[in-house]
Write a protein that holds these residues in place. Structure first.
Motif, PDB file in Angstrom:
ATOM      1  N   VAL A  52       0.815  -1.223   0.000  1.00 57.47           N
ATOM      2  CA  VAL A  52       0.000   0.000   0.000  1.00 57.47           C
ATOM      3  C   VAL A  52       0.846   1.269   0.000  1.00 57.47           C
ATOM      4  O   VAL A  52       0.318   2.346  -0.289  1.00 57.47           O
ATOM      5  CB  VAL A  52      -0.957   0.025   1.217  1.00 57.47           C
ATOM      6  N   THR A  53       2.133   1.163   0.304  1.00 54.97           N
ATOM      7  CA  THR A  53       3.001   2.346   0.361  1.00 54.97           C
ATOM      8  C   THR A  53       3.834   2.410  -0.908  1.00 54.97           C
ATOM      9  O   THR A  53       4.659   1.524  -1.163  1.00 54.97           O
ATOM     10  CB  THR A  53       3.924   2.296   1.588  1.00 54.97           C
ATOM     11  N   ARG A  54       3.636   3.434  -1.681  1.00 50.64           N
ATOM     12  CA  ARG A  54       4.246   3.507  -3.009  1.00 50.64           C
ATOM     13  C   ARG A  54       5.772   3.580  -2.953  1.00 50.64           C
ATOM     14  O   ARG A  54       6.460   3.006  -3.791  1.00 50.64           O
ATOM     15  CB  ARG A  54       3.688   4.720  -3.765  1.00 50.64           C
ATOM     16  N   ARG A  55       6.320   4.289  -1.966  1.00 50.46           N
ATOM     17  CA  ARG A  55       7.776   4.452  -1.923  1.00 50.46           C
ATOM     18  C   ARG A  55       8.508   3.142  -1.620  1.00 50.46           C
ATOM     19  O   ARG A  55       9.728   3.067  -1.787  1.00 50.46           O
ATOM     20  CB  ARG A  55       8.159   5.527  -0.909  1.00 50.46           C
ATOM     21  N   PHE A  56       7.778   2.139  -1.135  1.00 54.84           N
ATOM     22  CA  PHE A  56       8.399   0.838  -0.887  1.00 54.84           C
ATOM     23  C   PHE A  56       8.455  -0.030  -2.140  1.00 54.84           C
ATOM     24  O   PHE A  56       9.081  -1.090  -2.124  1.00 54.84           O
ATOM     25  CB  PHE A  56       7.632   0.077   0.204  1.00 54.84           C
ATOM     26  N   GLN A  57       7.800   0.412  -3.218  1.00 55.62           N
ATOM     27  CA  GLN A  57       7.696  -0.421  -4.415  1.00 55.62           C
ATOM     28  C   GLN A  57       8.884  -0.173  -5.339  1.00 55.62           C
ATOM     29  O   GLN A  57       8.764   0.353  -6.446  1.00 55.62           O
ATOM     30  CB  GLN A  57       6.360  -0.156  -5.108  1.00 55.62           C
ATOM     31  N   ILE A  58      10.065  -0.551  -4.855  1.00 51.96           N
ATOM     32  CA  ILE A  58      11.302  -0.456  -5.615  1.00 51.96           C
ATOM     33  C   ILE A  58      11.730  -1.870  -6.003  1.00 51.96           C
ATOM     34  O   ILE A  58      11.260  -2.854  -5.429  1.00 51.96           O
ATOM     35  CB  ILE A  58      12.400   0.247  -4.796  1.00 51.96           C
ATOM     36  N   PRO A 262      23.766   9.273  -6.275  1.00 55.06           N
ATOM     37  CA  PRO A 262      24.696   8.234  -5.830  1.00 55.06           C
ATOM     38  C   PRO A 262      24.611   7.949  -4.332  1.00 55.06           C
ATOM     39  O   PRO A 262      24.718   6.795  -3.913  1.00 55.06           O
ATOM     40  CB  PRO A 262      26.076   8.800  -6.218  1.00 55.06           C
ATOM     41  N   GLU A 263      24.425   9.011  -3.524  1.00 57.83           N
ATOM     42  CA  GLU A 263      24.319   8.799  -2.086  1.00 57.83           C
ATOM     43  C   GLU A 263      23.065   8.002  -1.743  1.00 57.83           C
ATOM     44  O   GLU A 263      23.098   7.112  -0.882  1.00 57.83           O
ATOM     45  CB  GLU A 263      24.301  10.148  -1.368  1.00 57.83           C
ATOM     46  N   ARG A 264      21.961   8.304  -2.419  1.00 55.48           N
ATOM     47  CA  ARG A 264      20.731   7.548  -2.196  1.00 55.48           C
ATOM     48  C   ARG A 264      20.913   6.097  -2.612  1.00 55.48           C
ATOM     49  O   ARG A 264      20.466   5.171  -1.921  1.00 55.48           O
ATOM     50  CB  ARG A 264      19.593   8.188  -2.980  1.00 55.48           C
ATOM     51  N   SER A 265      21.590   5.900  -3.753  1.00 53.51           N
ATOM     52  CA  SER A 265      21.857   4.539  -4.218  1.00 53.51           C
ATOM     53  C   SER A 265      22.737   3.788  -3.237  1.00 53.51           C
ATOM     54  O   SER A 265      22.527   2.596  -2.980  1.00 53.51           O
ATOM     55  CB  SER A 265      22.517   4.580  -5.599  1.00 53.51           C
ATOM     56  N   GLN A 266      23.721   4.492  -2.668  1.00 50.51           N
ATOM     57  CA  GLN A 266      24.619   3.857  -1.709  1.00 50.51           C
ATOM     58  C   GLN A 266      23.880   3.465  -0.433  1.00 50.51           C
ATOM     59  O   GLN A 266      24.121   2.392   0.138  1.00 50.51           O
ATOM     60  CB  GLN A 266      25.772   4.806  -1.366  1.00 50.51           C
ATOM     61  N   ARG A 267      22.975   4.316   0.024  1.00 50.41           N
ATOM     62  CA  ARG A 267      22.179   3.975   1.209  1.00 50.41           C
ATOM     63  C   ARG A 267      21.329   2.743   0.950  1.00 50.41           C
ATOM     64  O   ARG A 267      21.210   1.869   1.815  1.00 50.41           O
ATOM     65  CB  ARG A 267      21.300   5.167   1.614  1.00 50.41           C
ATOM     66  N   ARG A 268      20.724   2.682  -0.221  1.00 50.80           N
ATOM     67  CA  ARG A 268      19.916   1.509  -0.562  1.00 50.80           C
ATOM     68  C   ARG A 268      20.773   0.250  -0.632  1.00 50.80           C
ATOM     69  O   ARG A 268      20.348  -0.825  -0.201  1.00 50.80           O
ATOM     70  CB  ARG A 268      19.202   1.731  -1.893  1.00 50.80           C
ATOM     71  N   ASP A 269      21.977   0.403  -1.181  1.00 51.79           N
ATOM     72  CA  ASP A 269      22.874  -0.751  -1.276  1.00 51.79           C
ATOM     73  C   ASP A 269      23.271  -1.232   0.118  1.00 51.79           C
ATOM     74  O   ASP A 269      23.301  -2.439   0.385  1.00 51.79           O
ATOM     75  CB  ASP A 269      24.108  -0.375  -2.090  1.00 51.79           C
ATOM     76  N   ASN A 270      23.582  -0.300   1.002  1.00 50.98           N
ATOM     77  CA  ASN A 270      23.938  -0.680   2.378  1.00 50.98           C
ATOM     78  C   ASN A 270      22.774  -1.360   3.088  1.00 50.98           C
ATOM     79  O   ASN A 270      22.973  -2.330   3.828  1.00 50.98           O
ATOM     80  CB  ASN A 270      24.366   0.566   3.155  1.00 50.98           C
ATOM     81  N   ARG A 271      21.579  -0.843   2.862  1.00 53.26           N
ATOM     82  CA  ARG A 271      20.395  -1.438   3.484  1.00 53.26           C
ATOM     83  C   ARG A 271      20.149  -2.843   2.934  1.00 53.26           C
ATOM     84  O   ARG A 271      19.824  -3.770   3.685  1.00 53.26           O
ATOM     85  CB  ARG A 271      19.187  -0.546   3.232  1.00 53.26           C
ATOM     86  N   ALA A 272      20.317  -3.001   1.617  1.00 58.45           N
ATOM     87  CA  ALA A 272      20.118  -4.317   1.008  1.00 58.45           C
ATOM     88  C   ALA A 272      21.139  -5.314   1.548  1.00 58.45           C
ATOM     89  O   ALA A 272      20.807  -6.479   1.806  1.00 58.45           O
ATOM     90  CB  ALA A 272      20.237  -4.209  -0.514  1.00 58.45           C
TER      91      ALA A 272
END
Length: 349
Positions: A52-58, A262-272
């Protein structure tokens, strides 16, 4: 998860001449009965939040949705029947429900394992071929991979289950609900190795490789950032006129803006990677003992190791409840949404 050897963890569900149905509780079914609603509530809550939360649909979250969905399907199909199999003196639900039970413990549990394996493959792709990953990884491609995993498990598992149900099914009143692996030894070993043992081993062995690749990438990024930072910092320090400071400020603003992606991508990579780490720990602790037991049982008789099997089953039962907890702890947005919901519920009281 009895996988390919047996669908019966209960030591009481064996052949006997007494047709009186008796129920005997022990620690394992009692624990499973407690964990079952927790699995549904925890996984269902996180799944609803993702949907139901759009920002989670990555793209990466497609794999997490798949893990959660497979946990729910496995729990719904397996846990009630597994509990009844444990506590009953014999299998009294008939051949149809026996087939459902065998499907759950072979196909549904296999999908859970392969769903975790898919996250490992995703991380290997991300660190080994980062440019290809950024170019081709999308929600659509992630969904295609998820569908492929579900099809793979069914293609490997269903032939043996169908043959067992139509040709080789042993009398359930005597033997209980088990697969007749004696008539299908090749399929039995193939199922165990392809669906369970090898993916489990790959998940464990991939972790050191991914850690080393991430450390190497950090060194490369640090080396690439260092000269530019020194040059820019030196020029700002020694130039004193006002015009230059305005230009430098504007340049810094553009640099920060350009670096946001790039910073956003890096945060996502660290979280993954943090999620992958948590899931690797849960698979290693909860699945590996049972996988090892059943892999060995393909080649030698372990029927006397009843306590070992029960201990492995206790660990295994815990695993589906751990995944959503890890997601809630590691993903900040999920954690904040859950805390916000609790605050709302508390305030409404």
């Amino acid at each position: 998860m009895d996988q390919n050897t047996s669908a019966n963890f209960s030591t009481t569900n064996t052949a006997n001449n007494d047709t009186t149905l008796q129920f005997t509780w022990s620690f394992v079914p009692a624990m499973e009965a407690v964990i079952f609603p927790c699995v549904l509530i925890f996984n269902g809550s996180i799944l609803a939040l993702f949907l139901v939360t759009r920002r989670f649909q990555i793209p990466f979250n497609i794999y997490l949705i798949n893990v959660i969905t497979s946990n729910i399907v496995f729990a719904l199909l397996d846990n009630p029947l597994d509990i009844l199999n444990f506590i009953s003196s014999y299998w009294w639900l008939g051949n149809t429900w026996c087939t459902v039970y065998l499907y759950a413990i072979n196909v549904s549990s296999g999908i859970v394992m392969q769903s975790h394996m898919l996250i490992t493959i995703n991380r290997i792709w991300a660190v080994t071929f980062p440019h290809s990953y950024r170019r081709h990884h999308s929600v659509r491609n992630a969904a295609v991979l998820v569908i492929a995993v579900w099809l793979l498990v069914h293609v490997v598992s269903l032939p043996g289950l169908i043959m067992d149900a139509t040709l080789y099914r042993l009398p359930i009143e005597i033997t209980g609900c088990i697969i007749n692996t004696n008539e299908m030894p090749v399929w039995s070993i193939m199922l165990q190795l392809i669906i369970f043992a090898l993916p489990n081993l790959c998940i464990i062995l991939a972790y050191p490789y991914l850690v080393s690749m991430r450390l190497r990438q950090r060194k490369v990024r640090a080396a690439n950032r260092s000269p530019a930072t020194t040059k820019f910092g030196g020029s700002v320090h020694f130039k004193a006129n006002r015009y230059y400071h305005r230009e430098a400020s504007a340049s810094a603003s553009v640099t920060v803006t350009n670096n946001k992606a790039p910073e956003r991508s890096q945060r996502r990579d660290n979280r993954a990677f943090a999620i992958f780490t948590a899931l690797t720990v849960s698979i290693t602790a909860c699945w590996t003992p049972l996988d090892t037991y059943y892999t060995i049982s393909c080649f030698m008789d372990l029927s006397t190791y009843v306590k070992t099997l029960e201990f492995c089953e206790i660990l295994f039962v815990l695993q589906p409840a751990l995944d959503p907890i890890f997601f809630a702890v590691i993903i900040p947005d999920v954690r904040s949404q859950i805390l916000q919901w609790f605050r709302y519920r508390w305030a409404s009281k």
